[in-house]
Every structure is written in C-alpha cells, then in structure tokens.
Design an enzyme around this catalytic site. Structure first.
Site, PDB file in Angstrom:
ATOM      1  N   ARG A 124       0.313  -0.947   0.172  1.00 37.17           N
ATOM      2  CA  ARG A 124      -0.160   0.317  -0.074  1.00 37.17           C
ATOM      3  C   ARG A 124       0.345   1.224  -0.091  1.00 37.17           C
ATOM      4  NH1 ARG A 124      -5.244   1.633  -1.606  1.00 37.17           N
ATOM      5  NH2 ARG A 124      -6.146   2.810   0.126  1.00 37.17           N
ATOM      6  N   THR A 420      -8.428   0.869 -10.380  1.00 36.66           N
ATOM      7  CA  THR A 420      -8.493  -0.613 -10.083  1.00 36.66           C
ATOM      8  C   THR A 420      -7.967  -1.307 -10.607  1.00 36.66           C
ATOM      9  OG1 THR A 420      -8.017   0.477  -7.394  1.00 36.66           O
ATOM     10  CG2 THR A 420      -8.499  -1.567  -8.030  1.00 36.66           C
ATOM     11  N   THR A 438      -3.166  -0.787  -8.153  1.00 36.85           N
ATOM     12  CA  THR A 438      -4.360   0.460  -7.821  1.00 36.85           C
ATOM     13  C   THR A 438      -3.563   1.528  -7.924  1.00 36.85           C
ATOM     14  OG1 THR A 438      -5.963   1.384  -6.770  1.00 36.85           O
ATOM     15  CG2 THR A 438      -4.327   0.786  -5.164  1.00 36.85           C
ATOM     16  N   ASP A 467      -7.881   8.381  -0.537  1.00 33.28           N
ATOM     17  CA  ASP A 467      -8.095   7.640   0.176  1.00 33.28           C
ATOM     18  C   ASP A 467      -8.416   7.509   1.610  1.00 33.28           C
ATOM     19  OD1 ASP A 467      -9.469   5.750  -1.946  1.00 33.28           O
ATOM     20  OD2 ASP A 467      -7.585   4.439  -1.608  1.00 33.28           O
ATOM     21  N   GLY A 515     -13.229  -1.270  -8.221  1.00 32.55           N
ATOM     22  CA  GLY A 515     -14.022  -0.235  -8.374  1.00 32.55           C
ATOM     23  C   GLY A 515     -15.274   0.513  -6.067  1.00 32.55           C
ATOM     24  N   GLY A 516     -13.849   0.569  -5.998  1.00 33.99           N
ATOM     25  CA  GLY A 516     -14.024   1.292  -4.787  1.00 33.99           C
ATOM     26  C   GLY A 516     -14.306   0.526  -4.312  1.00 33.99           C
TER      27      GLY A 516
HETATM   28  N1  GLU Z   1      -7.964   2.740  -3.691  1.00 27.60           N
HETATM   29  C1  GLU Z   1      -9.143   2.400  -3.774  1.00 27.60           C
HETATM   30  C2  GLU Z   1      -8.959   1.785  -3.117  1.00 27.60           C
HETATM   31  O1  GLU Z   1      -7.607   1.250  -2.138  1.00 27.60           O
HETATM   32  C3  GLU Z   1      -9.494   1.574  -5.165  1.00 27.60           C
HETATM   33  C4  GLU Z   1     -10.103   1.569  -6.264  1.00 27.60           C
HETATM   34  C5  GLU Z   1     -10.855   1.134  -6.851  1.00 27.60           C
HETATM   35  O2  GLU Z   1     -11.430   0.306  -6.980  1.00 27.60           O
HETATM   36  O3  GLU Z   1     -11.834   1.639  -7.360  1.00 27.60           O
HETATM   37  O4  GLU Z   1      -9.912   0.552  -1.860  1.00 27.60           O
END
Ligand code: GLU
Length: 609
Positions: A124, A420, A438, A467, A515-516
């Site tokens: 991360r 992502t 991501t 985030d 997908g956030g």
């Molecule tokens: N930044 C997001 C996360 O680490 C993922 C973003 C996404 O998948 O759309 O949870």
C-alpha cells in the site's frame, strides 16, 4: 496453442523474445528460460457489457483485466513460472496497457497460498513523513474540492507495488526477476494497440490533458484522445522497466526514477506534494497475517487492515447467516428482492462499522484489541437483530460496539473512489494468488512520470492519499481513525480473496475486483453466487449488482426489472439505477481442473492449459 475460448482471435506467428535478447541479465534461478511470444494480432474487445464464455483449464489459469496482460502471465506459467512470477509479468504489462488502473506508480495487496500457508503482502502507498492531518484542508480549515485534491501532488503516496512484488518474488519466485519484465519491455518498445477501454477512459477524463507529459503522450495536438487501435510505444516506460529488471526495486526507489518522481510531486504547478527522496528510499512492503473466516463449508481468507475489504465482506456475509433461512435467494436467475434487501441491510450495518473503526493498524487499535471482535458471531447476531422487513434507510444504520468497548473514533463520511485492477492466478503446483492493484482513481493524480529519461511516455503517479478522510475530526472534534498522519497507509476497500474447503483444506477459489468501496459488494456477492448458489465463476460475475455504502442504494443500470427497484423502494431503500462497473476476475477449482471468469463489464480474459 489452443485457447479454450470463443471470444479471442489470435494469430501466434508472433516474435519470440527472450530476456537475453533484449539485453536483460538472466540471473539463474531455474534452468527454465522464459521466451515471450508477441501476439501478431491482438484480440478485439467490445465496449460496454460483452458476454464472456468462461474458460475451463486443466492445470493452471491466470485471469487479468487486459488480454495482453493475461497472455504475459500465461506464457510465464507455461514456462514453469510460479503464480508470483506470472503476477509480476501481468502487472508490468498492465502498467503499459491499462495505465488508468494500476502500475508501478501505485500500490497493491497480494494474497499468496504456497501450498501450506497464506500470506498477505502489503504494498500500500504511504503518506510522506511531512504529511499532516491538514493535508487536504484549505487555509480556512475546509476540505479541498475532491478533484482538486486528486489532480495534484498532494494526493500522491509513496508507491509500493514494485517493492511488494520483489518481496513476494524473493520468497516465491521460480524464474529470474529480470525475465519477467520481457513482455512489458517488448510491448513498450514495439507498441501495443490502444484498447477500447483505454480510449474511452482518455476521452472521458477532464484532467489528464493538463499534465504536460500526459497531454503530449495520450492526446493528439488537437487534444483528441488516441484512437482505439492506435499503435502506442512507450520508450520511457521501457527504459524504466529495464532498470527495475536489472537492479530491482532500488532502481525505482533511489536514483533517477525516484528523483524524477520527487521533482514532479514537489513541482506540481498548483498543489505540490511533499514526497522526499528519503520517503522513497525507506518505503517498506509488509507481510501481514491474512484474516481467514469460516463461512458455511469454507474458509475465506482476505486482506486485513489497512484494507477494510475482508472485515466488511465477512461482516455482511456473517450477519446474513443469522437471518432465517431464505428459500428463494435467486428468482429467474437473479438475486431475489428479499435477498437484495437483506444484503443491502447487512451492508448498511457493516459500512457503519467500517466508517468508524477501520484504518492502518500501525496507527489505530482494533476495537477490543483485535479485529476478530468485528466478526464475532455473537456480535454479528446482535447486529442482525437490526434487520427487519422495512429498511433502516439511508443513514439509518449506526456503528456497533464490537469487543464491547467504547471506542472514541468519529465516523468518516463517504468519499469517492474508483479505478484499480484485479489479478487471479493458480499455478501448476497449486499455489494460489489474488492481487488487487491500484493507482486509486482513473489515471491516478493525472501526473505522468518519465523516470528522468526525457523520452515520450512513462507511468502514472497514484492519488491513493485521497483514500484518507479529508477531515481529520468530526463536528464535535472527535478524531477520525482514517485521518491523514505521517507515514500512514490509507484505508482501502481492496479485497483479494482466496477460498479453501474447510474439510479438505484445498484451495478452491481466487477472486477480487476493482470498484472503490463497491469492491466489497462485488466480491461478497460473487462469493455467495459461486459457493452458496452453485454458479460457475462466469455466471457468478455476470449477475447484476446492488450496493449501498449506508446512504441510498444503487442497482446496476438496466439489469433489473423495474419491479425490483419499486419493491426495494417500498421497503425504504431510496434506490435508483446507475452504472456499476465492477472488474471482477475469478478462478474456481472444478473436478476437471479450473474454471475462470472475467467481468463482462471490462476487457479481461482468462487463459491457461
Ligand atoms: N483506492 C481504492 C482502494 O484502495 C480502490 C479504488 C477502486 O478500486 O476503484 O480501496
């Protein structure tokens, strides 16, 4: 070569490239030499929702979001590489061909099963040492406009993907590191055809053109996005990848590439960030214990904090287990209204806990001293008591008190997330890998970095720090667990998941999605569909989506009967339709071998023998 698929047309009279041929040192780890074959004709992909056949394989399988990336992983596996080896080749190709979603400028979580143990590798992004909780506040102490924060140097976290892959390779690699870069270097030098999704993402983005390097590279002089099918070479990325292939992650984290990254972040014309050379040089990937939870006949292993993925997925599924048995979860091949109601209600409860408790475990103590309190069956039984026939409605769910302790964190408001990519691989030795990777939103911070090469192209820098909660405190002055702090990792939703049969202890599935925050719903529903409803990996991914982060509910546009929407609204869900572009990839064990699925909403494919 014979591909068990109907959707790909390939001509394999391509060029064969070995690492030695493109000038890479081939340090001997194994006697196998990997020779990469460039596909002469690339597969065509449709736009929007395109039916996929699902892919049956016997010995190994790899699933990724772009056919060229899947193919690189496939060739590595065929040459005797491990699942980690294949993931490295896949990730490097994704950096080139799916730059909007992931790459060496971002971060990733990788779950690996080596035949006996499961390890969670954490790459991360981290906040720079100079970051403080006011990172995303303006002079008046108010949060910046979201996209002003994203498209800036402020949002860029110290990238971790390369360090994490190197750590995983040191432990589980079979082929030499350098060889795994041959596909991406070759494609970067010879060019690849811009895919429909890349073209559409470029066309739809309002900010990337403003970056001098990216504007010149991805758009014409008239500001038009590169057309689908355009042969794009990326010489800057090719030289960067050569350096990383030769010298490992230190080539990324020190020297020219790091200096260039730091200059770009600190030199952002309007909103400079603070990443320093020291931040780059001292980045460490981590190994964490996965969270493995028993659910029905299975053991589901997922990523611990700083991801909220596994905890929230298992809270949703665990809470639903306490409701009376449902005889018709599926009606006419779709989730029934009653199942959707329960799933949305359990999501409301789980997202309320997520907003209060989950953040980087180096900074925030788990409730009651252990994350397991959040999954305790007695606790989830209490939570399930809140689920009635009528929805608790938007903002009707409050966090509980897992571990029976009062914790003084404030609730983090929801913020947008998107972007992502997900990779699932099972190799011939039975090792399993699930990796979600991501740069946060599409094209990350909208800054392209050329590694100081001065050549066209490069890689995109992430915007992962958005985030974090923009506000450090709530209105009462109570701190938010996921606020910005120096050297902290932002909370994630990424949910790379490996599933085992509890009785035989055999690995039976690898899956995950972009997908956030909706990654959580997409992955949870795919698990239920494959393991409880008996759908194959492709059928499971095809099912229409329904999500809520606690507020209104959303159903995937055009995929449900209006009667379903009306019924959910009668029950108080404040539901409407919208696009829900998951990017699930899943591989499941079958009696004959494996069956893989790729999300019909994106360009992914599965390959294997
Ligand atoms: N930044 C997001 C996360 O680490 C993922 C973003 C996404 O998948 O759309 O949870």
């Amino acid at each position: 070569m014979d591909y068990p698929t109907v959707s790909l047309r390939r001509n394999w009279l391509g060029i064969v490239v070995s690492a030695a041929m493109i000038g890479l040192p081939v340090t001997a780890l194994a006697d196998v030499t990997f020779q990469y074959e460039v596909a002469a004709v690339e597969p065509e992909q449709e736009s929007g929702y395109s039916e996929k056949p699902g892919w049956a394989t016997e010995r190994f399988a790899v699933a990724a979001a772009n056919p060229l990336a899947t193919d690189a992983g496939y060739q590595v596996l065929r040459a005797g590489g491990s699942a980690v080896d294949a993931a490295i080749a896949v990730q490097m190709v994704l950096t080139l061909v799916e730059p909007q979603s992931s790459g060496i400028g971002g971060g990733a979580f990788l779950m690996y099963y080596d035949g006996s143990d499961v390890t969670a590798f954490d790459g991360r992004e981290t906040a720079p040492r100079a970051a403080s909780e006011s990172l995303f506040l303006n002079g008046d102490g108010e949060p910046l406009e979201f996209m002003d924060a994203v498209a800036s140097g402020l949002s860029v976290g110290v990238p971790g993907t390369v360090r994490m892959l190197e750590m995983a390779h040191d432990e589980h690699g079979k082929l030499p590191w350098a060889e795994l870069f041959a596909p991406a270097i070759t494609l970067a030098e010879e060019g690849f055809h811009v895919s429909h999704r890349l073209h559409t993402s470029l066309a739809g983005d309002e900010w990337l053109r403003d970056d001098a390097l990216a504007g010149n590279f991805y758009y014409t002089e008239e500001g038009e996005p590169l057309e689908e099918g355009h042969l794009l070479k990326n010489p800057a990325l090719a030289s960067i990848l050569r350096k990383i292939a030769e010298n490992g992650s230190k080539a990324m984290h020190t020297g020219d590439i790091a200096e260039d990254l730091v200059q770009r972040v600190q030199g952002h014309p309007e909103r400079p960030g603070a990443i320093s050379l020291e931040d780059m040089a001292t980045y460490v990937a981590r190994q964490r214990d996965p969270i493995c939870s028993d659910w029905q006949a299975y053991r589901v292993c997922g990523f611990p904090p700083p991801s909220s993925g596994q905890l929230t997925i298992m809270q949703i599924l665990g809470t639903m287990e306490h409701l009376p048995e449902l005889l018709t979860p599926l009606e006419e091949g779709q989730p029934s209204v009653e199942w959707l109601h329960r799933f949305l209600e359990a999501s409301r409860l789980a997202f309320a806990d997520r907003a209060k408790y989950i953040a980087d475990p180096d900074f925030v103590e788990a409730p009651g001293g252990s994350w397991s309190t959040m999954l305790d069956p007695d606790y989830l039984a209490l939570r399930a008591e809140h689920i009635e026939d009528q929805s608790m409605g938007p903002d009707g769910a409050s966090p509980g008190n897992p571990g029976d302790v009062e914790t003084s964190w404030a609730i983090q408001p929801n913020q947008p997330e998107s972007g992502t990519s997900h990779i699932s691989i099972i190799d011939e030795d039975g090792n399993g890998l699930a990796m979600t990777t991501t740069i946060e939103s599409a094209f990350g911070s909208r800054m392209l970095a050329d590694g100081g090469t001065g050549q066209p192209g490069g890689y995109l820098l992430n915007n992962e720090l958005t985030d974090f909660s923009f506000r450090p405190l709530d209105a009462d002055g109570t701190p938010i667990a996921n606020r910005v702090e120096a050297s902290k990792r932002p909370r994630s939703s990424m949910s790379p998941t490996l599933v085992f049969d509890r009785e035989s202890e055999e690995l039976i599935a690898s899956l995950g999605s972009p997908g956030g925050a909706a990654i959580i719903h997409y992955t949870a529903k795919a698990l239920v569909a494959m393991l409880d409803w008996g759908l194959n990996a492709q059928e499971a991914l095809n099912l229409p989506h329904a999500i809520t982060l606690g507020g209104p509910a959303f159903l995937e546009e055009g995929r449900f009967d209006t009667a379903v929407l009306d019924a959910l609204n009668e029950r108080g869900h404040d539901a409407s339709e919208r696009e829900l572009t998951s990017g699930l990839q899943a591989i499941m064990k079958t009696e004959e071998g494996f069956f893989g699925g790729a999300d019909p909403r994106r360009e992914g494919v599965v390959m294997g023998d």
